[in-house]
Design an enzyme around this catalytic site. Structure first.
Site, PDB file in Angstrom:
ATOM      1  CE  LYS A  48      -3.940   2.127   2.321  1.00  0.00           C
ATOM      2  NZ  LYS A  48      -3.480   3.504   2.240  1.00  0.00           N
TER       3      LYS A  48
ATOM      4  NE  ARG B 143      -7.439   4.225  -6.721  1.00  0.00           N
ATOM      5  CZ  ARG B 143      -8.387   3.667  -5.971  1.00  0.00           C
ATOM      6  NH1 ARG B 143      -8.426   3.908  -4.666  1.00  0.00           N
ATOM      7  NH2 ARG B 143      -9.302   2.883  -6.498  1.00  0.00           N
TER       8      ARG B 143
ATOM      9  CG  PHE C 252      -3.358  -0.454  -7.867  1.00  0.00           C
ATOM     10  CD1 PHE C 252      -4.716  -0.271  -7.993  1.00  0.00           C
ATOM     11  CD2 PHE C 252      -2.604   0.536  -7.242  1.00  0.00           C
ATOM     12  CE1 PHE C 252      -5.331   0.878  -7.509  1.00  0.00           C
ATOM     13  CE2 PHE C 252      -3.203   1.688  -6.750  1.00  0.00           C
ATOM     14  CZ  PHE C 252      -4.574   1.859  -6.890  1.00  0.00           C
TER      15      PHE C 252
ATOM     16  CE  LYS D 122      -8.408   1.927   5.057  1.00  0.00           C
ATOM     17  NZ  LYS D 122      -8.765   3.235   4.573  1.00  0.00           N
TER      18      LYS D 122
HETATM   19  P1  AMP Z   1      -7.040   4.961   2.492  1.00  0.00           P
HETATM   20  O1  AMP Z   1      -6.692   6.285   1.886  1.00  0.00           O
HETATM   21  O2  AMP Z   1      -6.342   4.704   3.778  1.00  0.00           O
HETATM   22  O3  AMP Z   1      -8.533   4.725   2.555  1.00  0.00           O
HETATM   23  O4  AMP Z   1      -6.479   3.828   1.507  1.00  0.00           O
HETATM   24  C1  AMP Z   1      -6.892   3.691   0.178  1.00  0.00           C
HETATM   25  C2  AMP Z   1      -5.867   4.267  -0.754  1.00  0.00           C
HETATM   26  O5  AMP Z   1      -4.665   3.528  -0.759  1.00  0.00           O
HETATM   27  C3  AMP Z   1      -6.272   4.233  -2.215  1.00  0.00           C
HETATM   28  O6  AMP Z   1      -7.161   5.249  -2.549  1.00  0.00           O
HETATM   29  C4  AMP Z   1      -4.931   4.398  -2.910  1.00  0.00           C
HETATM   30  O7  AMP Z   1      -4.648   5.780  -3.080  1.00  0.00           O
HETATM   31  C5  AMP Z   1      -3.925   3.855  -1.923  1.00  0.00           C
HETATM   32  N1  AMP Z   1      -3.175   2.683  -2.414  1.00  0.00           N
HETATM   33  C6  AMP Z   1      -1.846   2.531  -2.259  1.00  0.00           C
HETATM   34  N2  AMP Z   1      -1.427   1.362  -2.763  1.00  0.00           N
HETATM   35  C7  AMP Z   1      -2.517   0.751  -3.270  1.00  0.00           C
HETATM   36  C8  AMP Z   1      -2.723  -0.506  -3.919  1.00  0.00           C
HETATM   37  N3  AMP Z   1      -1.720  -1.358  -4.143  1.00  0.00           N
HETATM   38  N4  AMP Z   1      -3.996  -0.808  -4.296  1.00  0.00           N
HETATM   39  C9  AMP Z   1      -5.021   0.045  -4.059  1.00  0.00           C
HETATM   40  N5  AMP Z   1      -4.874   1.227  -3.450  1.00  0.00           N
HETATM   41  C10 AMP Z   1      -3.639   1.592  -3.053  1.00  0.00           C
END
Ligand code: AMP
Length: 587
Positions: free
Chosen positions: A252, A257, A342, A423
């Site tokens: 992650k 994004r 991804f 996550k």
């Molecule tokens: P969060 O912002 O904590 O809700 O986490 C989701 C975000 O993680 C997504 O919107 C992406 O910007 C980010 N992200 C980073 N790596 C990945 C990955 N391998 N697959 C999907 N999302 C990812």
């Protein structure tokens, strides 16, 4: 259709806070709107003239609107300002001045929706030399022909203050009922919106093609798809159970994004909030153009800053240097990025969103020829918790936030935070809560060294079920002097006179904001609190949940919409998990 007809509906909507009544009023409006105007009426109702992702805003400054009003009503600008001081809303001032005008011109022709829209459009698109004057002339001409109530909404629209408080979801409800006569197909309508971010286009499809058309609604490259989001869990074994035993586990990345649209040689980049960020990343565009082999494609990934000397990945904040209008070439050299792809959502006419994740990934790898700076996310496929945990720590060591664990057969759930992506982030010692994203809804004045800025911000989380923001803490620590200095500049444009209608607070802030800015905070623990409204009465009657000793982590989450903040439901789960940890450690 006369503009007055929609204004009458706005008046009624403004007078109600019931979502059902609002929906019914909108159904009435959409039903009587001629087909060829339906998209325009939908945009106007949202207080805009295009979907947000076009980036075309009316954005008339208050001063300019006052000038136009002065010309239209033959009243001095000073008098208008005085009246504004009294009434507090420029729309109401326009209404008042229009009603003082003795009579309409002899050749008065009612304002049509078409004309109002066209003039708004001209105002929005006027640029360059002389455009200020042109905008003022166009607006004053429109006001001269407007009845008092019309003038109120014209001014509110051009100054970006429509504030009818209609959520996108309410418009979708109304569209479904108006055109399909039932809410049965609400999901199909919502899917079209999730694939396009364009309520006007959805409305047009419904009006012209009905149920069959909306069922067939397809991704249109160029229109941003609402992004799929992830749930959060803390235990690898539990995650594996949830996603079907075996899963794709990816690093992650801590970046931004991005959704990349390729239409032949044209590249458009959209952020998580569906803003067009193409200009910020000319380097990513160039790489996308040369590396994506399909003619047309929509792919997703994370743009991450890195240190070219050490090749280390850098935290998200470094990308802030790219959020600028000028000097982007220089910023590009100083703050280089890598894109980790991804997902693939669309390739050469084929909508892949209903295909299993693993197939989409295969397709992605097929159509992109990777290189150092435009590559794929690091991924393993595993059903082994130990192996996944090792991969998790490896991700942390390499500057990532943790893992994204994805169901191999999961579809792409546009616009949803489902259980097909989960996550796994760093978890902290038993009493320390992990960082959460909160929306700033108000502020308290500072004292002493902070006299010129705010002393603390009032922070809230998002209650998705009720579509409201509930306060969780006052946060005043963790801000650097530089941050503090910037606070008024950042928040002033969101300042409003009263608590925002979607904010629930027991505390009376010194100033209130439209919920817009999201920041990351961390605290010592979650506690029960009688003054905060987050999850009020859920754990125990008469109290909500609050963060104890909250601190700003330094991360401005300008990439997140207020609805992307941590949710009340997540806080309840975190509170319960905390209780469990405390019980376990004391037993
Ligand atoms: P969060 O912002 O904590 O809700 O986490 C989701 C975000 O993680 C997504 O919107 C992406 O910007 C980010 N992200 C980073 N790596 C990945 C990955 N391998 N697959 C999907 N999302 C990812």
């Amino acid at each position: 259709m006369n503009y007055n007809e929609i204004v009458e509906v706005y008046e009624k909507i403004e007078a109600t806070s019931s979502r059902i009544k609002m929906t019914n009023l909108l159904v009435g409006l959409f039903t009587k709107t001629p087909k060829e105007l339906i998209d325009k009426v939908v945009y106007l109702t949202q207080g805009k003239i295009y979907p947000d992702y076009y980036g075309i805003e009316l954005g008339i400054a208050e001063k300019m609107a006052i000038k136009a009003m002065s010309i239209a009503y033959g009243v001095g600008t000073k008098d208008i300002e005085r009246l504004l001081g009294k009434l507090g809303d420029l729309g109401l001032v326009a209404q008042e001045l229009a009603s003082r005008k003795k009579q309409m011109s002899l050749f008065y022709k009612p304002l049509t929706v078409q004309r109002v829209y066209e003039i708004f459009d001209k105002i929005a698109k006027a640029t360059g030399e002389g455009s200020q004057d042109l905008k003022i002339r166009l607006l004053s001409g429109l006001l001269a022909d407007a009845k008092p109530k019309e003038a109120k909404y014209i001014i509110r629209t051009v100054t970006g203050n429509m504030r009818l408080g209609i959520a996108d979801m309410t418009i979708l409800d109304a569209l479904a009922i108006a055109f399909l006569k039932t809410k049965k197909y609400r999901d199909v309508v919502e899917r079209a919106y999730n694939l396009s971010n364009d309520l006007g286009d959805v409305a047009r499809t419904l009006a012209y093609e009905g149920l069959e058309g909306i069922k067939k609604y397809k991704i249109k490259p160029g229109k941003p798809i609402r992004m799929m989001l992830a749930q959060r869990m803390e235990n690898v074994r539990e995650i594996l159970l949830k996603v079907g035993g075996k899963a794709a586990c990816e690093w992650k990345y801590d970046g931004e994004r991005v959704q990349i649209h390729k239409i032949n040689d044209e590249i458009i980049l959209y952020s998580r909030r569906a803003e067009n960020i193409t200009e910020q990343y000319p380097d990513v565009c160039e790489l996308a153009k040369t590396s994506i082999k399909a003619e047309e494609a929509v792919v997703e990934g994370e743009i991450v800053a890195y240190n070219p000397e050490t090749l280390e990945l850098l935290p998200f904040q470094e990308l802030m240097h790219r959020r600028r209008k000028y000097g982007i070439e220089e910023a590009m050299k100083k703050y280089p990025v890598i894109t980790f792809l991804f997902d693939a959502l669309y390739v050469d006419g084929e909508d892949l969103t209903q295909k299993p994740f693993i197939e989409r990934r295969r397709k992605l790898e097929e159509i992109v020829s990777k290189n150092d700076k435009f590559t794929f996310s690091n991924m393993i496929i595993s059903d082994n918790p130990e192996e996944i945990e090792k991969f998790f720590y490896e991700a942390l060591e390499n500057g990532c936030e943790g893992l994204m664990i994805k169901a191999l057969d999961g579809v792409y759930q546009a616009g949803a935070r489902g259980w097909l992506w989960i996550k796994l982030k760093k978890s902290y010692e038993s009493k320390i809560i992990e960082p959460i994203d909160v929306v700033v809804v108000g502020a308290f004045f500072g004292k002493g060294r902070r006299a010129k800025t705010y002393g603390a911000l009032l922070a809230a989380v998002y209650n998705k079920e009720k579509d409201i923001f509930e306060t969780i803490c006052k946060v005043g620590s963790g801000f650097t002097d530089k941050d503090l200095e910037k606070l008024p500049e950042i928040f002033d444009k969101y300042r409003i006179k009263k608590r925002h209608a979607r904010v629930v607070s027991e505390l009376e802030a010194d100033v209130w904001f439209t919920p817009s800015v999201v920041i990351e905070i961390i605290g010592d623990e979650l506690t029960l609190s009688p003054v905060h409204t987050c999850a009020y009465g859920v754990i125990r009657e008469g109290v909500g949940i609050a963060v104890r000793f909250p601190r700003f982590t330094g991360r401005w989450r300008f990439d997140k919409a207020p609805e992307d903040a941590t949710t009340t439901k997540e806080i309840i789960e975190m509170y319960k998990a905390q209780l469990k940890r405390i019980e376990e450690s004391s037993s």
